[in-house]
Design an enzyme around this catalytic site. Structure first.
Site, short mmCIF file in Angstrom:
data_model
loop_
_atom_site.label_atom_id
_atom_site.label_comp_id
_atom_site.label_asym_id
_atom_site.label_seq_id
_atom_site.Cartn_x
_atom_site.Cartn_y
_atom_site.Cartn_z
N ASN A 75 -8.47 -5.00 2.12
CA ASN A 75 -7.86 -5.27 0.82
C ASN A 75 -8.20 -6.71 0.38
OD1 ASN A 75 -5.85 -6.28 -1.04
ND2 ASN A 75 -4.68 -4.42 -0.68
N GLY A 116 -7.28 -8.52 -2.16
CA GLY A 116 -6.14 -9.34 -2.57
C GLY A 116 -5.44 -9.96 -1.37
N LYS A 117 -5.22 -9.14 -0.35
CA LYS A 117 -4.57 -9.64 0.87
C LYS A 117 -5.43 -10.68 1.56
CE LYS A 117 -2.18 -5.56 2.62
NZ LYS A 117 -2.13 -4.65 3.76
N ASP A 159 0.88 -4.97 7.19
CA ASP A 159 1.23 -3.78 6.43
C ASP A 159 2.36 -4.17 5.50
OD1 ASP A 159 0.37 -0.93 6.17
OD2 ASP A 159 2.53 -0.66 6.22
N SER A 160 2.20 -3.83 4.23
CA SER A 160 3.15 -4.34 3.25
C SER A 160 3.33 -3.34 2.14
CB SER A 160 2.64 -5.68 2.70
OG SER A 160 1.28 -5.58 2.34
N PHE A 180 -2.44 -9.01 -7.35
CA PHE A 180 -2.99 -7.66 -7.18
C PHE A 180 -1.83 -6.68 -7.07
CE2 PHE A 180 -2.20 -6.71 -2.66
CZ PHE A 180 -1.83 -7.96 -2.20
N LYS A 199 2.78 -18.09 -6.00
CA LYS A 199 3.05 -16.84 -5.28
C LYS A 199 3.09 -17.10 -3.76
CE LYS A 199 1.62 -12.19 -4.18
NZ LYS A 199 0.61 -11.14 -4.18
P1 IMP Z 1 -1.29 -1.54 2.88
O1 IMP Z 1 -2.69 -2.07 2.73
O2 IMP Z 1 -1.21 -0.18 3.45
O3 IMP Z 1 -0.42 -2.53 3.60
O4 IMP Z 1 -0.72 -1.38 1.40
C1 IMP Z 1 -0.23 -2.45 0.72
C2 IMP Z 1 0.05 -2.05 -0.72
O5 IMP Z 1 1.33 -2.56 -1.10
C3 IMP Z 1 -0.96 -2.69 -1.68
O6 IMP Z 1 -2.04 -1.84 -1.93
C4 IMP Z 1 -0.12 -2.92 -2.91
O7 IMP Z 1 -0.03 -1.75 -3.66
C5 IMP Z 1 1.26 -3.23 -2.34
N1 IMP Z 1 1.42 -4.68 -2.09
C6 IMP Z 1 1.51 -5.29 -0.87
N2 IMP Z 1 1.61 -6.63 -1.01
C7 IMP Z 1 1.55 -6.86 -2.33
C8 IMP Z 1 1.58 -8.06 -3.09
O8 IMP Z 1 1.61 -9.19 -2.59
N3 IMP Z 1 1.52 -7.89 -4.43
C9 IMP Z 1 1.45 -6.68 -5.03
N4 IMP Z 1 1.39 -5.54 -4.37
C10 IMP Z 1 1.44 -5.62 -3.02
#
Ligand code: IMP
Length: 191
Positions: free
Chosen positions: A11, A13-14, A69-70, A149, A172
């Protein structure tokens, strides 16, 4: 020479945020090492999914890996989308996810929500260090701004008193679930 950290995420953004937060480290995504598999996140909690990702990458590379994971947890929706945040609308598209969430919140008065992040650091010999972080706010009535993102453009931060879609990266990172989790994790790792 900077120490290296491999993040079990593709990801963008992450990864951008984690690079910004770990300035003293050289941060890589797992795909930078030529790994091209997608990791199936079939856990039932943020922690389980972070562990699945960190373990898969640490074992494939034979070196420690960090996973995040978020997601966004909405009070009035019983905690949804939660661990399903990335694919809430089914196709993994941020704009579609935001549209669906706004639709499901139409006419809902209680707009409280929080972002949650669980971090896992896994070493190939099986050592696991974990930490988590949260940041609170409300779901806005309509998207605003294009910074960040995911759900940022529909999340009004309680700490910043502004939407994350109009907050700077620095703002942020000063309050985010991810920075809080990472700070706690680095304190555990580095003592
Ligand atoms: P993961 O990659 O399975 O952990 O999914 C995380 C998802 O949670 C992302 O694709 C976003 O949709 C949402 N998310 C997690 N962190 C954020 C953030 O900091 N801002 C906005 N959306 C987030």
């Amino acid at each position: 020479m900077k120490r290296e950290i491999v993040v079990a995420s593709g990801n963008k953004g992450k990864l951008k945020e984690i690079k910004e937060m770990l300035k003293d480290y050289e941060v890589f995504g797992y795909k930078d090492f030529g790994l091209d598999f997608e990791i199936e996140e079939n856990g039932n909690t943020f922690f389980e999914n972070a562990l699945i990702k960190a373990k898969a990458v640490a074992q494939a590379l034979g070196k420690p890996a960090l996973a995040d994971d978020s997601g966004i947890v909405v009070e009035a929706l019983g905690g949804q989308p939660g661990i399903y945040s990335a694919r809430y609308a089914g196709d993994g598209d941020d704009a579609h996810n935001n549209q669906l969430l706004l639709k499901n919140m139409e006419g809902v008065e209680d707009r409280r929500a929080k972002f949650v992040c669980c971090m896992v650091y896994y070493t190939p010999d099986g050592n696991v260090v974990t930490a988590s972080g949260e940041t609170r706010g409300t779901i806005m009535q309509a998207p605003e701004g294009s910074n960040g993102f995911g759900y940022d453009c529909i999340f009004f931060s309680e700490d910043l008193q502004k939407g994350l879609g109009v907050a700077s990266d620095q703002e942020k990172n000063s309050i985010s679930h991810r920075s809080r989790a990472l700070k706690a994790l680095m304190e555990k790792l580095n003592g």
